[in-house]
Write a protein that holds these residues in place. Structure first.
Motif, PDB file in Angstrom:
ATOM      1  N   ARG A  71      15.400   1.544 -11.506  1.00  0.00           N
ATOM      2  CA  ARG A  71      16.623   2.330 -11.641  1.00  0.00           C
ATOM      3  C   ARG A  71      17.351   2.010 -12.943  1.00  0.00           C
ATOM      4  NH1 ARG A  71      17.614  -1.381  -7.541  1.00  0.00           N
ATOM      5  NH2 ARG A  71      19.222  -2.949  -8.006  1.00  0.00           N
ATOM      6  N   PHE A  72      17.179   0.794 -13.453  1.00  0.00           N
ATOM      7  CA  PHE A  72      17.786   0.450 -14.737  1.00  0.00           C
ATOM      8  C   PHE A  72      17.157   1.265 -15.858  1.00  0.00           C
ATOM      9  CE2 PHE A  72      17.289  -2.054 -18.632  1.00  0.00           C
ATOM     10  CZ  PHE A  72      18.616  -2.244 -18.975  1.00  0.00           C
ATOM     11  N   ALA A  83      15.534   4.090 -15.486  1.00  0.00           N
ATOM     12  CA  ALA A  83      15.800   5.510 -15.261  1.00  0.00           C
ATOM     13  C   ALA A  83      17.173   5.922 -15.782  1.00  0.00           C
ATOM     14  CB  ALA A  83      15.680   5.838 -13.777  1.00  0.00           C
ATOM     15  N   LEU A  84      18.115   4.973 -15.836  1.00  0.00           N
ATOM     16  CA  LEU A  84      19.456   5.273 -16.344  1.00  0.00           C
ATOM     17  C   LEU A  84      19.536   5.271 -17.862  1.00  0.00           C
ATOM     18  CD1 LEU A  84      21.730   3.264 -13.878  1.00  0.00           C
ATOM     19  CD2 LEU A  84      21.430   5.738 -13.987  1.00  0.00           C
ATOM     20  N   LEU A  85      18.550   4.706 -18.529  1.00  0.00           N
ATOM     21  CA  LEU A  85      18.602   4.632 -19.983  1.00  0.00           C
ATOM     22  C   LEU A  85      18.666   6.002 -20.652  1.00  0.00           C
ATOM     23  CD1 LEU A  85      16.145   1.683 -20.770  1.00  0.00           C
ATOM     24  CD2 LEU A  85      18.638   1.660 -20.700  1.00  0.00           C
ATOM     25  N   PRO A  86      17.863   7.019 -20.234  1.00  0.00           N
ATOM     26  CA  PRO A  86      18.019   8.342 -20.865  1.00  0.00           C
ATOM     27  C   PRO A  86      19.409   8.928 -20.677  1.00  0.00           C
ATOM     28  CG  PRO A  86      15.933   8.201 -19.699  1.00  0.00           C
ATOM     29  CD  PRO A  86      16.718   6.995 -19.307  1.00  0.00           C
ATOM     30  N   ARG A  87      20.027   8.731 -19.508  1.00  0.00           N
ATOM     31  CA  ARG A  87      21.377   9.242 -19.295  1.00  0.00           C
ATOM     32  C   ARG A  87      22.370   8.552 -20.219  1.00  0.00           C
ATOM     33  NH1 ARG A  87      21.824   9.372 -12.653  1.00  0.00           N
ATOM     34  NH2 ARG A  87      19.968  10.669 -12.269  1.00  0.00           N
ATOM     35  N   LEU A  88      22.229   7.239 -20.348  1.00  0.00           N
ATOM     36  CA  LEU A  88      23.127   6.532 -21.252  1.00  0.00           C
ATOM     37  C   LEU A  88      22.929   6.983 -22.693  1.00  0.00           C
ATOM     38  CD1 LEU A  88      22.861   2.901 -19.794  1.00  0.00           C
ATOM     39  CD2 LEU A  88      24.689   4.570 -19.444  1.00  0.00           C
ATOM     40  N   GLY A  89      21.672   7.255 -23.056  1.00  0.00           N
ATOM     41  CA  GLY A  89      21.412   7.749 -24.404  1.00  0.00           C
ATOM     42  C   GLY A  89      22.029   9.114 -24.648  1.00  0.00           C
ATOM     43  N   ARG A  90      21.960   9.995 -23.636  1.00  0.00           N
ATOM     44  CA  ARG A  90      22.553  11.323 -23.786  1.00  0.00           C
ATOM     45  C   ARG A  90      24.071  11.225 -23.872  1.00  0.00           C
ATOM     46  NH1 ARG A  90      19.660  15.724 -23.107  1.00  0.00           N
ATOM     47  NH2 ARG A  90      21.525  16.864 -22.495  1.00  0.00           N
ATOM     48  N   ARG A  91      24.675  10.367 -23.068  1.00  0.00           N
ATOM     49  CA  ARG A  91      26.125  10.214 -23.132  1.00  0.00           C
ATOM     50  C   ARG A  91      26.565   9.675 -24.485  1.00  0.00           C
ATOM     51  NH1 ARG A  91      27.459   7.462 -17.198  1.00  0.00           N
ATOM     52  NH2 ARG A  91      26.833   9.260 -15.921  1.00  0.00           N
ATOM     53  N   THR A 100       0.803  -1.227   0.000  1.00  0.00           N
ATOM     54  CA  THR A 100       0.000   0.000   0.000  1.00  0.00           C
ATOM     55  C   THR A 100       0.831   1.268   0.000  1.00  0.00           C
ATOM     56  OG1 THR A 100      -0.103   0.042   2.438  1.00  0.00           O
ATOM     57  CG2 THR A 100      -1.810  -1.209   1.266  1.00  0.00           C
ATOM     58  N   GLY A 101       2.149   1.160   0.201  1.00  0.00           N
ATOM     59  CA  GLY A 101       2.962   2.371   0.347  1.00  0.00           C
ATOM     60  C   GLY A 101       3.104   3.163  -0.933  1.00  0.00           C
ATOM     61  N   ARG A 102       3.596   2.528  -1.978  1.00  0.00           N
ATOM     62  CA  ARG A 102       3.802   3.224  -3.238  1.00  0.00           C
ATOM     63  C   ARG A 102       3.751   2.206  -4.372  1.00  0.00           C
ATOM     64  NH1 ARG A 102       8.836   2.653  -5.447  1.00  0.00           N
ATOM     65  NH2 ARG A 102      10.402   1.585  -4.181  1.00  0.00           N
ATOM     66  N   PRO A 103       3.410   2.624  -5.582  1.00  0.00           N
ATOM     67  CA  PRO A 103       3.383   1.698  -6.721  1.00  0.00           C
ATOM     68  C   PRO A 103       4.794   1.294  -7.121  1.00  0.00           C
ATOM     69  CG  PRO A 103       2.899   3.929  -7.440  1.00  0.00           C
ATOM     70  CD  PRO A 103       2.926   3.978  -5.947  1.00  0.00           C
ATOM     71  N   VAL A 104       4.989   0.041  -7.422  1.00  0.00           N
ATOM     72  CA  VAL A 104       6.299  -0.501  -7.763  1.00  0.00           C
ATOM     73  C   VAL A 104       6.357  -0.783  -9.261  1.00  0.00           C
ATOM     74  CG1 VAL A 104       6.637  -1.486  -5.474  1.00  0.00           C
ATOM     75  CG2 VAL A 104       5.564  -2.860  -7.262  1.00  0.00           C
ATOM     76  N   HIS A 105       7.587  -0.800  -9.779  1.00  0.00           N
ATOM     77  CA  HIS A 105       7.853  -1.176 -11.176  1.00  0.00           C
ATOM     78  C   HIS A 105       7.010  -0.356 -12.157  1.00  0.00           C
ATOM     79  CE1 HIS A 105      10.494  -4.733 -10.620  1.00  0.00           C
ATOM     80  NE2 HIS A 105       9.912  -4.765  -9.429  1.00  0.00           N
ATOM     81  N   LEU A 106       6.997   0.953 -11.958  1.00  0.00           N
ATOM     82  CA  LEU A 106       6.235   1.797 -12.877  1.00  0.00           C
ATOM     83  C   LEU A 106       6.881   1.861 -14.251  1.00  0.00           C
ATOM     84  CD1 LEU A 106       5.293   4.718 -10.452  1.00  0.00           C
ATOM     85  CD2 LEU A 106       3.778   2.966 -11.375  1.00  0.00           C
ATOM     86  N   TYR A 107       8.210   1.929 -14.288  1.00  0.00           N
ATOM     87  CA  TYR A 107       8.895   1.918 -15.575  1.00  0.00           C
ATOM     88  C   TYR A 107       8.694   0.581 -16.287  1.00  0.00           C
ATOM     89  CZ  TYR A 107      11.383   6.353 -14.947  1.00  0.00           C
ATOM     90  OH  TYR A 107      11.692   7.684 -14.806  1.00  0.00           O
ATOM     91  N   ALA A 108       8.756  -0.513 -15.519  1.00  0.00           N
ATOM     92  CA  ALA A 108       8.610  -1.845 -16.124  1.00  0.00           C
ATOM     93  C   ALA A 108       7.227  -2.016 -16.750  1.00  0.00           C
ATOM     94  CB  ALA A 108       8.870  -2.919 -15.078  1.00  0.00           C
ATOM     95  N   THR A 109       6.187  -1.586 -16.055  1.00  0.00           N
ATOM     96  CA  THR A 109       4.845  -1.707 -16.632  1.00  0.00           C
ATOM     97  C   THR A 109       4.680  -0.802 -17.853  1.00  0.00           C
ATOM     98  OG1 THR A 109       4.083  -0.073 -14.981  1.00  0.00           O
ATOM     99  CG2 THR A 109       3.754  -2.413 -14.480  1.00  0.00           C
ATOM    100  N   SER A 110       5.369   0.341 -17.860  1.00  0.00           N
ATOM    101  CA  SER A 110       5.340   1.192 -19.054  1.00  0.00           C
ATOM    102  C   SER A 110       6.024   0.494 -20.222  1.00  0.00           C
ATOM    103  CB  SER A 110       6.017   2.530 -18.757  1.00  0.00           C
ATOM    104  OG  SER A 110       5.350   3.231 -17.720  1.00  0.00           O
ATOM    105  N   VAL A 111       7.118  -0.205 -19.942  1.00  0.00           N
ATOM    106  CA  VAL A 111       7.796  -0.973 -20.991  1.00  0.00           C
ATOM    107  C   VAL A 111       6.880  -2.076 -21.518  1.00  0.00           C
ATOM    108  CG1 VAL A 111       9.728  -2.528 -21.440  1.00  0.00           C
ATOM    109  CG2 VAL A 111      10.104  -0.430 -20.169  1.00  0.00           C
TER     110      VAL A 111
END
Length: 391
Positions: free
Chosen positions: A341-342, A344-352, A46-57
Motif C-alpha cells: 500500500r505504501f 501504491a500511494l506513490l503515484p498519487r503523491l506524485g500526481r498531487r 498459497t492464497g495470493r502473491p505478497v509484496h509484488l510492488y516490493a519485489t518490483s522495486v
C-alpha cells in the motif's frame, strides 16, 4: 455432610479458580487450534502473491545498481575481469575448484569474447531493470552477476555479495508484475481482448492452469520470505558481532573508521565529524541498537523509524566511507519490508505534487492484474449464447 454431598455429586463440585458453569476444555481443542493456524498459514502461502510492488522495486533497484556498477568500471574492465587481469584466469580456475563457482567469462581467453560478454551483460541489466520478459531476463541477470562476481571475487567492496544473493532469489519471484514492460504488455492485451468471448477450456486444462498458478504463488511467497529472512540475518549477525567488540562498547568504533586512509574519500569531512566525540559515540550506540533490534520490530509500527535510521546509516556509509555499492544494495534490500500500500500511494503523491507545481499529467489508467495469480479460484465462464467462440 460435606463429604456425603461430594460423594453423591462429584461432577458438580466446584474447582477453585474456575467458574462453576464453565465446562473443561475438550481434549482436542489444542489440536483444533493448531489445525486452524496451519490452515491459515497455508492460505497465506498459497492464497495470493505478497509484496509484488516490493519485489518490483528490488528488480529495478538491483538491475539499475549493477548496470551503474558495470558502467562505472567500464574503463577498468580489463584490469578487473579481462583475460589480462591481475587475478588471472588460472587463479580463478583454482579458486573454482575449491568453491564450486563458475563464470562464463572463463570459457574463452579471447578479448573479443570478453567484450561481447560485457556488452551482453549491460544489455541484460537494462532489460531486467525495465522488466522485459522478466522470467528469462531474471535468469540471465543471475548468470551475469554470478559470472562477474566469481571471476574477480577479491576486487570489489563486498556489496556485490548481497546483490548476488538477491539476484538468485529474484529468479523465483514474480518481480515483473508492476512497473515493467511485462505489466504494460499485459494491460494492452487485456484492453484489446476486453469483451471478446473466450474459448471454453477443458476441465483438465483448467486444473492444470490452477495448479501452475498455485505453484507460482507458493514459490514467489517462499522466495519473499527467504529475502526478508536473509536481511534480518544480516542485520542481526552484524549487530551481535559489534556487541562482542570493545570499540563498539565504548563508542569509539566510528572514530577509528573515520581515520582509516582506505575509507576516507572526503578527508576534510571525516576530520570535521571526528571533532565531535559525543556525536561519534551516539552514532556508534545507535548503529548497534538498530541492527540488533531490527529483527524484533518487523511486526509493529516501530519498524518504520528503524528503517529510517538504517537508511541514514547507509547513506552515511556511502558518503563517508566511499562504499556506494554496498550501501545501495542494503537500502534496496530494506525496501522489501515496506507494504504494497505504501508503493501504491506513490503515484498519487506524485500526481498531487505535480498538480501543486502546476504540471498537468494524463489521467491515470486502471491497473490490470498481470496474468491471473490473484484469481486462482476463478473458473473460465462459458461463452454467452449466440456468441461465436474465438479459436
Amino acid at each position: 455432610m460435606a463429604r456425603e454431598r461430594l460423594r453423591e455429586a462429584p461432577g458438580t463440585a466446584a474447582v477453585p479458580g474456575r467458574p462453576a458453569n464453565r465446562k473443561p476444555p475438550a481434549a482436542g481443542a489444542g489440536t483444533g487450534r493448531l489445525a486452524i493456524r496451519a490452515r491459515a498459514l497455508g492460505d497465506l502461502v498459497t492464497g495470493r502473491p505478497v509484496h509484488l510492488y516490493a519485489t518490483s522495486v528490488l528488480r529495478i533497484g538491483y538491475g539499475s545498481l549493477y548496470l551503474a556498477f558495470l558502467l562505472r568500471e567500464f574503463s577498468h574492465r580489463h584490469e578487473i575481469w579481462g583475460p589480462g587481469a591481475a587475478w588471472t584466469p588460472a587463479l580463478a580456475a583454482q579458486l573454482f575448484d575449491q568453491t564450486g563457482w563458475f563464470s562464463v567469462l572463463l570459457l574463452s581467453d579471447s578479448p573479443v569474447y570478453f567484450e561481447l560478454c560485457y556488452a551482453l551483460a549491460l544489455v541484460t541489466c537494462a532489460l531486467f531493470t525495465l522488466g522485459w520478459r522478466t522470467r528469462a531476463t531474471s535468469l540471465l541477470f543471475a548468470v551475469v552477476v554470478t559470472s562477474f562476481h566469481a571471476r574477480a571475487i577479491f576486487m570489489t567492496d563486498g556489496g556485490d555479495n548481497l546483490i548476488l544473493l538477491m539476484a538468485l532469489y529474484l529468479t523465483l519471484t514474480s518481480c515483473g508484475r508492476h512497473w515493467s514492460l511485462d505489466s504494460r504488455r499485459s494491460r494492452m492485451e487485456a484492453a484489446r481482448t476486453d469483451g471478446v468471448p473466450q474459448r471454453v477450456r477443458e476441465p483438465s486444462a483448467r486444473q492444470l492452469r490452477a495448479a501452475r498458478i498455485t505453484l507460482t504463488t507458493v514459490v514467489h511467497n517462499c522466495a519473499v520470505f527467504v529475502i526478508a529472512a536473509q536481511v534480518c540475518l544480516l542485520y542481526g549477525s552484524a549487530g551481535l558481532y559489534k556487541v562482542q567488540g570493545s570499540l563498539w562498547g565504548d563508542g569509539t568504533a566510528v572514530h577509528y573508521v573515520l581515520n582509516l586512509e582506505l575509507f576516507r574519500p572526503w578527508p576534510v569531512l571525516s576530520h570535521f565529524l571526528d571533532q565531535y566525540p559525543m556525536v561519534i559515540a551516539a552514532v556508534s550506540y545507535l548503529t548497534v541498537l538498530t541492527q540488533v533490534a531490527f529483527p524484533f520490530v518487523l511486526f509493529g509500527r516501530l519498524k518504520y523509524p528503524v528503517l529510517v535510521m538504517l537508511l541514514s546509516m547507509h547513506l552515511g556509509i556511502a558518503v563517508l566511507l566511499g562504499l556506494p555499492l554496498f550501501s545501495g544494495a542494503m537500502i534496496i534490500a530494506d525496501a522489501v519490508f515496506l507494504p504494497d500500500r505504501f508503493y501504491a500511494l506513490l503515484p498519487r503523491l506524485g500526481r498531487r505534487t505535480a498538480l501543486r507545481c502546476g504540471i498537468r499529467l494524463p489521467a491515470p489508467r486502471q491497473p490490470a492484474e498481470f496474468a491471473t495469480l490473484h484469481a486462482q479460484g476463478a473458473r473460465d465462464s462459458p461463452a454467452p449464447s449466440g456468441a461465436k467462440v474465438r479459436e
